[in-house]
Design an enzyme around this catalytic site. Structure first.
Site, PDB file in Angstrom:
ATOM      1  N   LYS A   1     -23.590  15.715  40.307  1.00  8.32           N
ATOM      2  CA  LYS A   1     -23.884  14.286  40.546  1.00  8.32           C
ATOM      3  C   LYS A   1     -23.371  13.436  39.383  1.00  8.32           C
ATOM      4  CE  LYS A   1     -27.808  13.192  38.987  1.00  8.32           C
ATOM      5  NZ  LYS A   1     -28.331  12.801  37.693  1.00  8.32           N
TER       6      LYS A   1
ATOM      7  N   LYS B   1     -24.804   7.948  28.294  1.00  7.89           N
ATOM      8  CA  LYS B   1     -25.224   9.259  28.825  1.00  7.89           C
ATOM      9  C   LYS B   1     -24.081   9.920  29.606  1.00  7.89           C
ATOM     10  CE  LYS B   1     -27.637  12.629  30.469  1.00  7.89           C
ATOM     11  NZ  LYS B   1     -27.894  13.781  29.617  1.00  7.89           N
TER      12      LYS B   1
HETATM   13  N1  LIG Z   1     -32.750  18.904  33.265  1.00  8.48           N
HETATM   14  C1  LIG Z   1     -32.023  18.404  32.267  1.00  8.48           C
HETATM   15  O1  LIG Z   1     -31.602  19.127  31.346  1.00  8.48           O
HETATM   16  C2  LIG Z   1     -31.690  16.933  32.213  1.00  8.48           C
HETATM   17  C3  LIG Z   1     -31.320  16.402  30.973  1.00  8.48           C
HETATM   18  C4  LIG Z   1     -31.023  15.045  30.908  1.00  8.48           C
HETATM   19  C5  LIG Z   1     -31.080  14.249  32.038  1.00  8.48           C
HETATM   20  N2  LIG Z   1     -31.426  14.796  33.243  1.00  8.48           N
HETATM   21  C6  LIG Z   1     -31.502  13.904  34.410  1.00  8.48           C
HETATM   22  O2  LIG Z   1     -32.877  13.573  34.573  1.00  8.48           O
HETATM   23  C7  LIG Z   1     -33.188  13.474  35.969  1.00  8.48           C
HETATM   24  C8  LIG Z   1     -34.285  14.484  36.310  1.00  8.48           C
HETATM   25  O3  LIG Z   1     -33.792  15.780  36.028  1.00  8.48           O
HETATM   26  P1  LIG Z   1     -34.686  17.081  36.297  1.00  8.48           P
HETATM   27  O4  LIG Z   1     -33.916  18.228  35.739  1.00  8.48           O
HETATM   28  O5  LIG Z   1     -36.075  16.842  35.836  1.00  8.48           O
HETATM   29  O6  LIG Z   1     -34.634  17.129  37.901  1.00  8.48           O
HETATM   30  P2  LIG Z   1     -35.652  17.805  38.922  1.00  8.48           P
HETATM   31  O7  LIG Z   1     -36.373  18.936  38.299  1.00  8.48           O
HETATM   32  O8  LIG Z   1     -34.866  18.047  40.148  1.00  8.48           O
HETATM   33  O9  LIG Z   1     -36.740  16.650  39.210  1.00  8.48           O
HETATM   34  C9  LIG Z   1     -36.462  15.561  40.025  1.00  8.48           C
HETATM   35  C10 LIG Z   1     -37.742  14.779  40.262  1.00  8.48           C
HETATM   36  O10 LIG Z   1     -37.465  13.661  41.120  1.00  8.48           O
HETATM   37  C11 LIG Z   1     -38.331  13.724  42.255  1.00  8.48           C
HETATM   38  N3  LIG Z   1     -37.614  13.152  43.397  1.00  8.48           N
HETATM   39  C12 LIG Z   1     -36.368  13.477  43.830  1.00  8.48           C
HETATM   40  N4  LIG Z   1     -36.035  12.723  44.898  1.00  8.48           N
HETATM   41  C13 LIG Z   1     -37.091  11.908  45.141  1.00  8.48           C
HETATM   42  C14 LIG Z   1     -37.365  10.902  46.093  1.00  8.48           C
HETATM   43  N5  LIG Z   1     -36.453  10.566  47.036  1.00  8.48           N
HETATM   44  N6  LIG Z   1     -38.550  10.256  46.056  1.00  8.48           N
HETATM   45  C15 LIG Z   1     -39.468  10.600  45.127  1.00  8.48           C
HETATM   46  N7  LIG Z   1     -39.281  11.532  44.177  1.00  8.48           N
HETATM   47  C16 LIG Z   1     -38.100  12.177  44.187  1.00  8.48           C
HETATM   48  C17 LIG Z   1     -38.669  15.184  42.424  1.00  8.48           C
HETATM   49  O11 LIG Z   1     -39.851  15.322  43.181  1.00  8.48           O
HETATM   50  P3  LIG Z   1     -40.239  16.749  43.846  1.00  8.48           P
HETATM   51  O12 LIG Z   1     -40.997  17.507  42.793  1.00  8.48           O
HETATM   52  O13 LIG Z   1     -41.072  16.389  45.012  1.00  8.48           O
HETATM   53  O14 LIG Z   1     -38.936  17.415  44.248  1.00  8.48           O
HETATM   54  C18 LIG Z   1     -38.832  15.602  40.966  1.00  8.48           C
HETATM   55  O15 LIG Z   1     -40.077  15.201  40.466  1.00  8.48           O
HETATM   56  C19 LIG Z   1     -31.862  13.688  36.719  1.00  8.48           C
HETATM   57  O16 LIG Z   1     -31.260  12.438  36.948  1.00  8.48           O
HETATM   58  C20 LIG Z   1     -31.032  14.494  35.723  1.00  8.48           C
HETATM   59  O17 LIG Z   1     -29.648  14.299  35.929  1.00  8.48           O
HETATM   60  C21 LIG Z   1     -31.758  16.122  33.346  1.00  8.48           C
END
Ligand SMILES: NC(=O)c1ccc[n+]([C@@H]2O[C@H](COP(=O)([O-])OP(=O)(O)OC[C@H]3O[C@@H](n4cnc5c(N)ncnc54)[C@H](OP(=O)(O)O)[C@@H]3O)[C@@H](O)[C@H]2O)c1
Length: 305
Positions: free
Chosen positions: A239, A171
């Protein structure tokens, strides 16, 4: 066909919410947890059971997916899960985190008889919504074979890359190349626009050349439209760039261009763009060059007096 296992899903953000929804749509019984509870309650309308804590998910489910933010968030939630997950269960982490941290967490689960896989994904919000994600899986093969049906409910392409942390290494490789293509796009289009070219014409030229890239096709339109609501937030791409550099240091691989892009994206985060899509990173270069990558306003017709 839904299997007999009870599923859990923790982290209902941009990616996790539609992923959990697709598991529900496929007929699985899913207990969900989100730090901000409202998002979990929305999924209850799709049949999810809402848990009050990660510990409760650990008690209820035997196949547990995580899609959190960064290494720290996975460490915090893993501590809670370790209190309640039953031996024989399996934890699948879809978050993009440090391979080193992931291996250490996985070891703690394995010591309790719980399988642990790193299964980061790509395909962004659209892929998560349509169920067309690509999964890159590391960990033991037997565990990988146990989760195939669930990954197929959320994705189309599923790769087994080897032992613990190898899904994450794949990744990070993919995002390294993506981030550097983006930076190349930003520099090229800022230069072209400053020279007076229309970005749409440059895109057409690019698409007829070997420099074409699907990432550019996806990221240029929101830049032109000045729409930076997040599909993949800049703070998470920043990150990931940090994780690539950590991996490079550990493996003795210099990553000079990655280091530069890490700093540039970090500057954009410092300017307040962290919660926007990573396409917003172009604004730093635009500010320095004094130009915006948007279509040129046609010359006003000369008024005859
Ligand atoms: N978006 C993309 O295109 C994509 C593609 C591939 C991979 N990723 C990876 O997948 C992961 C998620 O991405 P995302 O875009 O879905 O991010 P996001 O929208 O910021 O969601 C993050 C999630 O993690 C929760 N969270 C964060 N810190 C926490 C903690 N300390 N304790 C409990 N829950 C916590 C958040 O809860 P809250 O709702 O309470 O904030 C939210 O549900 C990341 O590692 C990202 O790098 C993202």
């Amino acid at each position: 066909m839904a299997g007999p296992q009870k599923l859990g899903f923790l982290g209902l953000g941009i990616m996790g919410y539609p992923m959990a929804k697709n598991l529900l749509r496929a007929g699985y019984s899913v207990t969900v947890y989100n730090r901000t509870r409202e998002k979990a309650e929305e999924l209850a309308r799709n049949g999810a059971t809402v848990a009050d804590s990660p510990t409760e998910v650990g008690r209820r489910a035997s196949v547990i997916f995580l899609c959190l933010g960064d290494s720290d968030s996975v460490c915090q939630v893993a501590e809670k899960l370790l209190e309640s997950v039953q031996p024989g269960s399996i934890v699948v982490d879809c978050t993009t985190i440090s391979p080193t941290v992931s291996r250490a967490i996985g070891e703690r689960f394995r010591k309790r008889g719980i399988a642990f896989l790193d299964a980061p994904c790509s395909g962004s919000k659209a892929g998560a919504t349509k169920g067309t994600l690509t999964f890159m899986v590391g960990g033991d093969r037997e565990g990988f074979e146990r989760i195939g049906e669930y990954l197929r409910a959320m994705g189309e392409k599923i790769f087994y890359l080897g032992g613990p942390g190898m899904g994450l290494q794949a990744k990070l490789t993919q995002n390294l190349i993506g981030a550097l293509i983006f930076q190349a796009m930003a520099e090229g289009f800022v230069l072209a626009r400053k020279a007076g070219l229309a970005p749409s014409s440059v895109l057409e030229v690019l698409q007829a050349s070997v420099a074409r890239a699907p990432l550019i096709d996806a990221k240029l339109p929101p830049v032109l439209a000045r729409r930076f609501e997040p599909n993949f937030s800049l703070k998470w791409m920043h990150k990931d760039l940090g994780l690539m550099l950590e991996s490079g240091r550990q493996l003795g691989v210099p990553l000079p261009a990655t280091a530069l892009v890490h700093e540039l994206f970090g500057a954009s985060v410092a300017m307040g763009h962290g919660e926007e899509d990573f396409a917003a990173a172009i604004t730093l270069l635009e500010t320095l060059a004094g130009v915006e990558v948007s279509e040129p306003v046609p010359d006003s017709p000369r008024l005859e007096s």
